[in-house]
Design an enzyme around this catalytic site. Structure first.
Site, short mmCIF file in Angstrom:
data_model
loop_
_atom_site.label_atom_id
_atom_site.label_comp_id
_atom_site.label_asym_id
_atom_site.label_seq_id
_atom_site.Cartn_x
_atom_site.Cartn_y
_atom_site.Cartn_z
N LYS A 53 53.31 70.66 12.57
CA LYS A 53 52.90 70.26 11.32
C LYS A 53 51.61 69.54 11.18
O LYS A 53 50.62 70.17 10.41
CB LYS A 53 53.77 69.16 10.36
CG LYS A 53 55.12 69.60 10.06
CD LYS A 53 56.12 68.71 9.61
CE LYS A 53 57.58 68.96 9.65
NZ LYS A 53 58.58 68.06 9.28
N GLN A 97 59.05 61.97 8.79
CA GLN A 97 59.79 62.59 9.58
C GLN A 97 61.16 62.02 9.78
O GLN A 97 61.57 60.83 9.90
CB GLN A 97 59.23 62.80 10.92
CG GLN A 97 59.84 63.83 11.69
CD GLN A 97 59.99 65.10 11.28
OE1 GLN A 97 58.88 65.83 10.61
NE2 GLN A 97 60.97 65.84 11.29
N ASP A 120 57.41 66.65 0.76
CA ASP A 120 58.78 67.08 0.97
C ASP A 120 59.54 67.31 -0.09
O ASP A 120 60.79 68.00 0.08
CB ASP A 120 59.46 66.09 2.05
CG ASP A 120 59.26 66.52 3.63
OD1 ASP A 120 58.82 67.70 3.84
OD2 ASP A 120 59.55 65.85 4.46
#
Length: 284
Positions: A53, A97, A120
């Site tokens: 990412k 994460q 997200d």
């Protein structure tokens, strides 16, 4: 012949478009959108995902704002980092994460991320915006699936769609996104009593169960479009939740594993980060 949907090519195009837009809007790199990734602990798989990412962020010309915390970090310490990033105008998006080390409550931490920076799309507020079909940042993998369907010219409006799986990451938002595009949606899961009856009627079948090889020819309507979100490592390579070889010449379209849905997740993360930055500027 069953057409393979090339997610790698679609993701490459989207990432190039994001990079072009960033370069156009931010000739000064110090003003470019910034993505803050938070990695807690030293889980090897999580470290690989975050590295990918971060690389994509840099390739898009955006600011890579990474925070690494030890596995021993407390709930309060992680919350403090999120709160600091939430107040930082340089940070356009925040990504925590997952999974987190044992002892940390991921739901409470995720919900500290402002919806405007929730790249997200996992906060309760973001889920509410999706449910109401109001503007917001959408979960990356299901958003990528919609992009793949559109890229292939698959008609979503009026189609019968079945999503197999109901996770917060993919299944639930996927069903809502398809519903928002005027599909008639069924969501099947591990308690569904007759899975074949649920899936066999679908024009669009999205499988996101984490169960290797769960779906075969008997589950699929002839001519359906099948999206395989699953990915599993085997001694012979990567495979998905769908027994793809059984669908050759039977399904109309199929995403391969690898090279189907996988590349789209990071591509849509880049889209969300740019979108978050643009919305932040647009807010009076």
């Amino acid at each position: 012949m069953t057409r393979r949907i090339d997610g790698t090519a679609v993701a490459r195009r989207i990432r190039a478009e994001v990079a072009s837009e960033v370069a156009r809007l931010h000739p000064d790199p110090s003003t470019a959108p910034g993505l803050a990734t938070i990695l807690v602990g030293d889980d090897p798989a999580s470290a690989v995902y975050v590295a990918a990412k971060r690389k994509a962020v840099r390739e898009a010309g955006m600011q890579d704002l990474h925070v690494s915390l030890p596995a021993e970090a407390t709930q309060a310490e992680v919350a403090g980092v999120i709160d600091r990033l939430a107040q930082d105008p340089v940070v356009s998006g925040i990504l925590l994460q997952l999974p987190l080390p044992a002892g940390l409550e991921s739901g409470a931490l995720i919900n500290r991320i402002p919806p405007s920076k929730d790249v997200d799309g996992l906060t309760t507020a973001s889920a509410g915006l999706l449910a109401r079909d109001q503007p917001g940042l959408r979960p990356c993998t299901p958003a990528g699936v919609i992009e793949l369907l559109d890229s292939e010219g698959v008609t979503i409006e009026g189609a019968k769609a079945c999503v197999v799986g109901r996770s917060d990451l993919v299944g639930r938002p996927m069903g809502q996104m398809l519903l928002n595009r005027d599909a008639t949606v069924t969501v099947a899961h591990k308690e569904t009593r007759d899975l074949i009856s649920a899936t066999r009627e679908a024009d669009i079948l999205v499988v996101a169960t984490g169960v290797q090889g769960l779906i075969g020819r008997e589950h699929v309507k002839p001519g359906a479009t099948v999206i395989d979100v699953g990915i599993h490592r085997t001694p012979t390579g990567l495979t998905g939740d769908v027994r793809a070889e059984e669908l050759e010449g039977f399904a109309k379209c199929l995403t391969p594993v690898p090279g189907g849905v996988g590349p789209m997740t990071i591509a849509m993360l880049m889209v969300n980060t740019l979108r978050a930055a643009q919305w932040a500027v647009a807010v009076p």
